[in-house]
Design a protein around this motif. Structure first.
Motif, short mmCIF file in Angstrom:
data_model
loop_
_atom_site.label_atom_id
_atom_site.label_comp_id
_atom_site.label_asym_id
_atom_site.label_seq_id
_atom_site.Cartn_x
_atom_site.Cartn_y
_atom_site.Cartn_z
N ASN A 1 0.87 -1.18 0.00
CA ASN A 1 0.00 0.00 0.00
C ASN A 1 0.91 1.23 0.00
OD1 ASN A 1 -1.48 2.23 0.89
ND2 ASN A 1 -2.87 1.00 2.11
N ILE A 2 0.76 2.11 -1.01
CA ILE A 2 1.65 3.27 -1.15
C ILE A 2 0.86 4.55 -0.90
CG2 ILE A 2 3.17 4.56 -2.70
CD1 ILE A 2 3.70 2.00 -4.21
N PHE A 3 1.43 5.42 -0.07
CA PHE A 3 0.82 6.73 0.19
C PHE A 3 1.75 7.82 -0.33
CE2 PHE A 3 0.20 10.59 2.69
CZ PHE A 3 -1.16 10.79 2.54
N PHE A 4 1.18 8.80 -1.05
CA PHE A 4 1.94 9.93 -1.60
C PHE A 4 1.66 11.19 -0.78
CE2 PHE A 4 2.29 7.16 -5.19
CZ PHE A 4 3.39 7.59 -5.90
N ALA A 5 2.74 11.83 -0.32
CA ALA A 5 2.64 13.13 0.34
C ALA A 5 3.30 14.16 -0.57
CB ALA A 5 3.33 13.10 1.70
N GLY B 1 -3.10 9.39 -2.82
CA GLY B 1 -2.50 10.67 -2.44
C GLY B 1 -3.33 11.36 -1.38
N TRP B 2 -2.73 12.35 -0.76
CA TRP B 2 -3.41 13.02 0.35
C TRP B 2 -4.69 13.74 -0.07
CZ3 TRP B 2 -4.45 18.22 0.40
CH2 TRP B 2 -3.73 19.04 -0.48
N GLU B 3 -4.76 14.13 -1.35
CA GLU B 3 -5.93 14.90 -1.80
C GLU B 3 -7.22 14.11 -1.67
OE1 GLU B 3 -4.95 17.92 -5.23
OE2 GLU B 3 -3.81 16.07 -5.55
N SER B 4 -7.14 12.79 -1.74
CA SER B 4 -8.35 11.98 -1.64
C SER B 4 -8.90 11.96 -0.22
CB SER B 4 -8.06 10.54 -2.07
OG SER B 4 -7.12 9.95 -1.20
N GLY C 1 -11.79 20.98 1.02
CA GLY C 1 -10.59 21.70 0.62
C GLY C 1 -9.58 21.93 1.73
N ARG C 2 -9.80 21.33 2.90
CA ARG C 2 -8.91 21.56 4.04
C ARG C 2 -8.14 20.29 4.38
NH1 ARG C 2 -10.89 21.51 9.88
NH2 ARG C 2 -9.07 22.10 11.12
N ASP D 1 -5.37 14.18 11.08
CA ASP D 1 -5.59 12.81 11.53
C ASP D 1 -5.78 11.82 10.39
OD1 ASP D 1 -5.24 13.47 14.18
OD2 ASP D 1 -7.37 13.87 14.54
N PRO D 2 -6.65 12.11 9.39
CA PRO D 2 -6.79 11.15 8.28
C PRO D 2 -5.49 10.92 7.52
CG PRO D 2 -8.60 12.70 8.28
CD PRO D 2 -7.61 13.22 9.27
N ILE D 3 -4.69 11.99 7.36
CA ILE D 3 -3.42 11.83 6.64
C ILE D 3 -2.46 10.95 7.42
CG2 ILE D 3 -1.37 13.07 5.85
CD1 ILE D 3 -3.17 15.37 5.03
N LEU D 4 -2.33 11.21 8.71
CA LEU D 4 -1.42 10.41 9.52
C LEU D 4 -1.92 8.97 9.64
CD1 LEU D 4 -0.34 12.89 12.35
CD2 LEU D 4 0.61 12.55 10.06
N GLU D 5 -3.23 8.78 9.67
CA GLU D 5 -3.77 7.42 9.68
C GLU D 5 -3.46 6.69 8.39
OE1 GLU D 5 -7.90 7.95 10.44
OE2 GLU D 5 -7.62 8.60 12.52
N ALA D 6 -3.52 7.42 7.27
CA ALA D 6 -3.19 6.81 5.98
C ALA D 6 -1.72 6.42 5.93
CB ALA D 6 -3.52 7.78 4.84
#
Length: 782
Positions: A8-12, A40-43, A48-49, A53-58
């Motif tokens: 599973n790959i996450f893009f920042a 990617g984080w945009e999903s 628009g903010r 928490d969701p990003i760090l969880e991903a």
């Protein structure tokens, strides 16, 4: 770390520029077409903010994290640090064709040991590179970053000082210094010099972390905020309590609003940090880490220890190597102890203080002003007095400061020393006298220095620019000093010696119009020290045999600058530490190995290092390529050890050393630039003139390199006195020296020998700097 079959790959990545964002989006799409689970984080964005928490969880769920770092966006760097601390397989995606990005990359050498994927701004190349890397199995970098870290400290807080000392930053630092129940890790670190593993180890041993960011309009905000954001993410990944603060009213770097506190005044900042410190969980009587306990690393040797003495005060006594200069300080013979950065000046002071304290007949008084304390005293020099009046005022300030510090030390020791060593009744009289002089035993050194400055300002009253001897006596109440000395000696009873050790006077040294003021302040201490010693030895109306020695620890380049303002510079005697004895320098590593290694019975060179590097025994190769300073030797050895750990080698082999040499060479250049600040405003561009030039050059070739410089002769002397350049003293033998005076002597010898043997005078760039200059040359021709 074994490669996972379907990772599973996450893009920042940053939200701009649009073209780069589009490339990342298309790379994610390309990977999905190939059956790779990429997001990617945009999903994860809502309305628009960015939500933390969701990003760090991903990131927590991901097996691999790709961070697009071409713009060194602080949000991405935070996520980058978080991913690394979790042990994620992490890659840096980088558009090396962007010239501004390439230039920015050079200012962040701490990230070079992390895998970088250059993709030329092309989504197809990026997708291909990632797919190619999926089959690799790699060790988690976080293991090597904290290898050898010290155990967690309950009351330790990580807090790097701001490089720009605006009012709020200075106020916060003073507040933190007053929190004597806490230990602040990393506070004296230099963002330019310290390697990545230094920061991560300091965070690992801390229980909480403070990150003070710079407003976007401040100098050095880009590099300071980038490193701070990365480290904040790393600390968050270890589940440490963190606070991030930045001045308000600007375009601030992080849009993680739940983490970032914006302040408008210094009082707001201090109040917020004070409240936050008070809210931290208490772990009294427990050694349980407040954050996540990281990784179990079973290696024969994790680290040779810190290369900065201030950051290993607990373990340094176990492997400190005593020198003749150290013995001179302990014996009271050395009045001025000079050494370049990294030669062991601060280590010598701390160990000398510890050694002297073992003798119950000696009172040890260490004095280490902070940079802002020196700033206050320097301003006094700039504002008041001139000529003999100035010299008198400064001498009296130092007498007042040192003699009151000695008295306060007597009071402090009276609580723990037996009565036959310190007279309790006399101590009460001493405390009363200090109170009369407005000196409180409960106040900090910072408060006492600020009190001196305030009292001088009050007496001065804005009337002209001079302070008479009567003004100074009134402000400092110097009429009590004679009685102070008398009571101090009477209180000490069986103690027969006072050892005053003064360090840190050069902490505030930087190119500015205050250089002369700082020099005169240091010169005044040299004058005052003789008077202080005489006062304690012969003053006070006591026949008691007494000895007092004031020892000043100072950088060699600072001492040379100070001498410019001395009437008789040749009379400033000093002991200069050098490490020309190869065996003594090698012992610095060997002693550390014996203490830190889990193996025993063999030698470090046989157990840890390969036999040779490029045809030379490894020991000789390191001595050839590294500056003769403990700091440099330790840094190079740690860099090689870290490289070997990352590559899963069972010993440090030749390829590890050659790779580490590039990192060390950059460190050596950057350290040289920091030291140059006391002599030249800007030296970096001139040093890069040596890129692409042969290591050995004639005097004419050297003059050609420096011909565009206005002060070419000064620069030539300085390059020799800092060991950047060596001079050929005999056929094929180049001598590298430390210090201006000795470099001049060496040059005269070299000139005479070259003339007598009818050969051209030649110079050579020290091998420590060559690897980085080769990298610069490659970049220039790329």
């Amino acid at each position: 770390m074994e490669a996972k079959e379907n990772p599973n790959i996450f893009f920042a990545y940053a939200s701009k520029p649009p073209l780069r964002v589009d490339a990342i989006r298309q790379a994610i799409g390309e990977l999905e077409k190939r059956g790779v689970d990429a997001v990617g984080w945009e999903s994860l964005v809502v309305s628009g903010r960015r939500l933390i928490d969701p990003i760090l969880e991903a990131i927590t769920r991901a097996d691999i994290v790709i961070v697009e770092l071409s713009s060194f966006n602080p949000n991405v760097l935070f996520e980058f640090g978080y991913a690394l601390s979790l042990g994620k397989q992490t890659y840096i995606a980088f558009d090396e064709t962007d010239m501004s990005a390439a230039a920015l990359w050079k200012t962040f050498p701490i990230f070079e040991q992390i895998g970088r994927v250059d993709y030329s701004g092309n989504h197809q190349i990026l997708a291909n590179q990632i797919v190619r890397n999926l089959s690799e199995s790699t060790q988690s970098l976080s293991q090597s970053l904290i290898a050898g870290a010290q155990p967690r400290e309950d009351n330790a807080v990580f807090a790097v000082h701001s490089p720009i000392k605006h009012t709020a930053a200075q106020s916060l630092e003073r507040f933190l210094e007053r929190q004597t129940h806490l230990t602040f890790r990393g506070s004296n670190a230099d963002l330019i010099l310290a390697p990545l593993e230094f920061y991560t180890k300091e965070i690992y041993r801390s229980s909480a972390a403070i990150f003070h960011l710079l407003g976007s309009n401040r100098k050095r905000s880009v590099e300071h905020n980038a490193v701070s954001s990365f480290l904040a993410g790393f600390a968050r990944g270890l589940e440490l309590p963190i606070i991030m603060a930045v001045e308000g009213g600007q375009s601030n770097p992080l849009d993680y609003v739940d983490l970032l506190y914006e302040y408008d005044t210094a009082a707001q900042l201090q109040g917020k940090v004070e409240a936050w410190l008070g809210s931290l969980p208490k772990t009294a009587g427990s050694k349980r880490r407040m954050g996540r306990l990281a990784l179990d690393i079973e290696l024969p040797l994790h680290s040779f220890g810190e290369y900065v003495a201030e950051y290993e005060t607990e373990s340094l006594p176990d492997y400190f190597v005593q020198t003749s200069e150290f013995n001179a300080v302990v014996g009271g013979e050395a009045k001025v102890f000079a050494g370049r950065k990294g030669t062991g000046k601060s280590a010598t002071m701390s160990q000398a203080a510890a050694e002297l304290a073992l003798d119950r007949g000696i009172l040890v008084v260490p004095i280490k002003p902070s940079s802002h304390e020196m700033s206050g005293l320097t301003q006094v020099v700039s504002d008041y007095g001139s000529g003999e009046q100035l010299e008198y005022m400064l001498t009296m300030i130092w007498k007042y400061v040192v003699q009151t510090e000695v008295a306060l030390r007597v009071i402090a020791e009276s609580d723990v020393s037996p009565g036959h060593l310190i007279d309790g009744e006399v101590v009460d009289d001493l405390r009363n006298l200090l109170s009369h002089m407005s000196v409180s035993a409960e106040s900090s050194f910072t408060d006492r220095i600020e009190s001196v400055v305030r009292r001088l300002e009050k007496v001065h009253g804005g009337q002209g620019l001079t302070l008479t001897p009567q003004d100074v006596a009134k402000a400092l109440r110097t009429d009590g000093l004679s009685r102070l000395v008398q009571l101090t000696k009477a209180a000490l009873r069986e103690k027969t010696r006072i050892a005053v050790l003064v360090d840190n006077l050069d902490k505030n040294w930087e190119p500015s119009d205050q250089l002369e003021s700082l020099s005169r302040l240091i010169l005044a201490l040299l004058v005052a020290s003789g008077k202080i010693e005489k006062d304690f030895e012969h003053g006070g109306g006591s026949a008691q045999e007494f000895e007092c020695a004031v020892s000043l620890f100072i950088r060699t380049d600072i001492l040379e600058a100070v001498k410019k303002y001395a009437r008789e510079p040749d009379k400033i005697g000093s002991r200069t530490v050098d490490w020309n004895d190869e065996q003594l320098l090698v012992r610095v590593l060997e002693e550390r190995y014996q203490v830190n290694s889990r193996q025993s019975g063999g030698t470090m060179w046989a157990e840890l290092f390969c036999d040779e590097v490029q045809g030379l025994p490894t020991r000789d190769y390191l001595l050839w390529r590294v500056l003769r300073r403990p700091r440099d030797f330790i840094y190079m050895a740690n860099a090689a050890l870290t490289t070997a750990i990352n590559r899963k080698h069972d010993r440090i082999d030749a390829s590890d050393i050659l790779y580490a040499e590039k990192e060390y060479s950059r460190f050596a250049i950057e350290a040289l630039l920091v030291e140059s600040s006391s002599a030249f405003d800007e030296l970096e561009e001139m040093l890069f003139e040596f890129a692409g030039v042969g290591a050995t050059m004639s005097e004419q070739e050297l003059d050609d390199i420096l011909k565009s410089e206005q002060n070419a002769d000064q620069i030539k002397w300085w390059l020799m006195s800092t060991s950047f350049l060596g001079v050929e003293t005999s056929g094929g033998k180049f001598d590298y020296v430390e210090g201006l005076d000795v470099s001049r002597r060496k040059l005269r010898v070299a000139q005479r020998n070259s003339s007598n043997n009818d050969r051209v005078l030649r110079f050579q760039v020290h091998p420590a700097f060559r690897a980085y200059l080769e990298i610069v040359d490659d970049d220039l021709h790329a």
